[in-house]
Write an enzyme that holds these catalytic residues in place. Structure first.
Site, PDB file in Angstrom:
ATOM      1  N   GLN A   1     -12.728   9.443   7.723  1.00 13.85           N
ATOM      2  CA  GLN A   1     -12.531   8.403   8.731  1.00 13.85           C
ATOM      3  C   GLN A   1     -13.650   8.386   9.760  1.00 13.85           C
ATOM      4  O   GLN A   1     -14.094   7.317  10.200  1.00 13.85           O
ATOM      5  CB  GLN A   1     -11.186   8.593   9.427  1.00 13.85           C
ATOM      6  CG  GLN A   1      -9.992   8.349   8.542  1.00 13.85           C
ATOM      7  CD  GLN A   1      -9.891   6.906   8.080  1.00 13.85           C
ATOM      8  OE1 GLN A   1     -10.371   5.998   8.749  1.00 13.85           O
ATOM      9  NE2 GLN A   1      -9.292   6.691   6.931  1.00 13.85           N
TER      10      GLN A   1
ATOM     11  N   ARG B   1     -11.408   0.181   5.420  1.00  8.04           N
ATOM     12  CA  ARG B   1     -10.761  -0.822   6.269  1.00  8.04           C
ATOM     13  C   ARG B   1     -10.382  -0.225   7.626  1.00  8.04           C
ATOM     14  O   ARG B   1     -10.397  -0.910   8.636  1.00  8.04           O
ATOM     15  CB  ARG B   1      -9.590  -1.485   5.558  1.00  8.04           C
ATOM     16  CG  ARG B   1      -8.343  -0.655   5.295  1.00  8.04           C
ATOM     17  CD  ARG B   1      -7.445  -0.542   6.508  1.00  8.04           C
ATOM     18  NE  ARG B   1      -6.083  -0.194   6.178  1.00  8.04           N
ATOM     19  CZ  ARG B   1      -5.286   0.460   7.001  1.00  8.04           C
ATOM     20  NH1 ARG B   1      -5.720   0.887   8.180  1.00  8.04           N
ATOM     21  NH2 ARG B   1      -4.045   0.707   6.658  1.00  8.04           N
TER      22      ARG B   1
ATOM     23  N   LYS C   1       0.867  -1.180   0.000  1.00 11.00           N
ATOM     24  CA  LYS C   1       0.000   0.000   0.000  1.00 11.00           C
ATOM     25  C   LYS C   1       0.907   1.235   0.000  1.00 11.00           C
ATOM     26  O   LYS C   1       1.807   1.345   0.832  1.00 11.00           O
ATOM     27  CB  LYS C   1      -0.889  -0.003   1.238  1.00 11.00           C
ATOM     28  CG  LYS C   1      -1.716   1.263   1.429  1.00 11.00           C
ATOM     29  CD  LYS C   1      -2.483   1.194   2.737  1.00 11.00           C
ATOM     30  CE  LYS C   1      -3.363   2.413   2.957  1.00 11.00           C
ATOM     31  NZ  LYS C   1      -4.119   2.331   4.238  1.00 11.00           N
TER      32      LYS C   1
ATOM     33  N   ALA D   1      -5.830   7.333  15.702  1.00  7.45           N
ATOM     34  CA  ALA D   1      -4.853   8.182  15.021  1.00  7.45           C
ATOM     35  C   ALA D   1      -3.659   8.466  15.922  1.00  7.45           C
ATOM     36  O   ALA D   1      -2.911   7.563  16.273  1.00  7.45           O
ATOM     37  CB  ALA D   1      -5.523   9.461  14.529  1.00  7.45           C
ATOM     38  N   ASP D   2      -3.506   9.718  16.350  1.00  9.27           N
ATOM     39  CA  ASP D   2      -2.255  10.116  16.986  1.00  9.27           C
ATOM     40  C   ASP D   2      -2.405  10.271  18.500  1.00  9.27           C
ATOM     41  O   ASP D   2      -3.015   9.449  19.165  1.00  9.27           O
ATOM     42  CB  ASP D   2      -1.758  11.415  16.329  1.00  9.27           C
ATOM     43  CG  ASP D   2      -1.502  11.240  14.828  1.00  9.27           C
ATOM     44  OD1 ASP D   2      -1.444  10.090  14.368  1.00  9.27           O
ATOM     45  OD2 ASP D   2      -1.366  12.261  14.133  1.00  9.27           O
TER      46      ASP D   2
END
Length: 340
Positions: free
Chosen positions: A153, A125, A82, A238-239
């Site tokens: 998202q 995904r 990817k 995420a972060d």
């Protein structure tokens, strides 16, 4: 030996119609990937990150390109990579934040067999991982969900979680740009027939939510420990979005791939590890172990569980492989001669 080799090219519309548009099937693919990885029937190397700048703040300003190779066995039996470019500033140009290309390689010959768009695949995904976390780690009767991040998202997280927990009745959406939260609320409320409320002050909504999901570019925490009630599932997609205290109060810490998370060094639990506040033995389980019945998921309605996913290229490879096999059977896509 053949006198020529061909690659099948799949456009975004083709790969989405064949595979990515069906979230239920994407969730199946991702759950199988996580299961196969736990069984040792998949290979997921660390991401190679091409970053501009030296800090997370720089990355969120200038963007990055990630290379995510892997192999997935089982019914997929496919290798690939990817290649995802991401620039949070793209919205100013009317462009998507992330764009993805997936290359599939025959796992025996190592020869490339397909090139496909993977932009929607990637979004779906990632949402699927959140849905699977909800399936195994949230209370079964969850009715309230708070999402931070009103982009693509956030939408796929909602889609997948509603499949895993159709008991959800109230969704609260927070975004750094309130107008984006308003647009999300109107669009998603109509789409799913549920109450979606845009919020500016998230504390009161988090404190009554059984599931809290963060999908933002935050470099400072946006969720506080005092907002977390017993029985909550925290989904850190995420972060650095949850405070350290949120992780410390969790009864269980569950991850998708701990080695990859440590290598990436951007999520709350990864930062804690590199500061010596979390050890390897503090990780309760990989989600694949829970899927395979090796370790328990949620055991009661009072447990507070923290889940973090770094994301793996093998998830995208599985979805695109499903599309590739359908395309070959149905004569869809464009075959291109690249060697003769």
């Amino acid at each position: 030996m053949s006198d020529k080799l061909e690659i099948l090219f799949l456009s975004n519309k083709q790969v989405n119609t064949l595979a990515a548009d069906n979230m239920s099937e994407v969730m199946h693919d991702v759950e199988r990937v996580l299961s196969l990885l736990d069984e040792g029937n998949a290979i997921s190397p660390n991401k190679a990150v091409l970053s501009w700048g030296t800090t997370i703040e720089d990355e969120n300003k200038f963007g990055r390109i990630n290379a995510m190779p892997g192999y997935i066995g089982g019914e997929y039996d496919m290798a690939g990579i990817k290649w995802i470019g991401s620039n949070p500033q793209n919205y100013k140009l009317g462009l998507p934040r992330a764009t993805v290309l997936v290359v599939l390689n025959n796992p025996i010959t190592k020869i490339p067999v397909a090139v496909s768009d993977g932009t929607t695949v990637s979004a779906k995904r990632t949402g699927a991982v959140g849905g699977i976390a909800a399936k195994y780690l949230s209370v079964s009767n969850a009715t309230n969900l708070t999402i931070f991040g009103a982009g693509a998202q956030g939408r796929t997280q909602l889609e997948a979680i509603l499949l895993a927990r159709p008991t959800i009745k109230n969704v609260y959406i927070n975004d750094a740009f309130f107008e984006k939260a308003q647009e999300f609320a109107e669009e998603m409320g109509k789409k799913y027939g549920i109450t979606v409320t845009p919020i500016k002050e998230p504390e009161q909504y988090c404190s009554k939510s059984e599931i809290i999901v963060t999908v933002t570019t935050a470099t400072e925490p946006i969720v506080e420990a005092s907002w977390i009630k017993p029985g909550t599932l925290m989904v850190n997609m995420a972060d650095y979005e949850f405070t350290y205290d949120c992780v410390k109060m969790a009864n269980k810490i569950v991850v998708d791939n701990w080695e990859n998370i440590k290598h990436r060094k951007i999520s709350t639990v990864a930062l804690m590890y590199h500061e010596g506040l979390i050890k390897d033995e503090d990780i309760t389980a990989h989600i694949g172990e829970i899927i395979n019945g090796k370790k328990p998921g949620r055991e009661n309605d009072e447990e507070i569980i923290y889940f973090n996913a770094v994301g793996m290229g093998i998830e995208d490879i599985a979805v695109v492989t499903r599309a590739y096999k359908k395309a070959m059977a149905q004569g869809i896509g464009t075959k291109v001669t690249y060697w003769e």
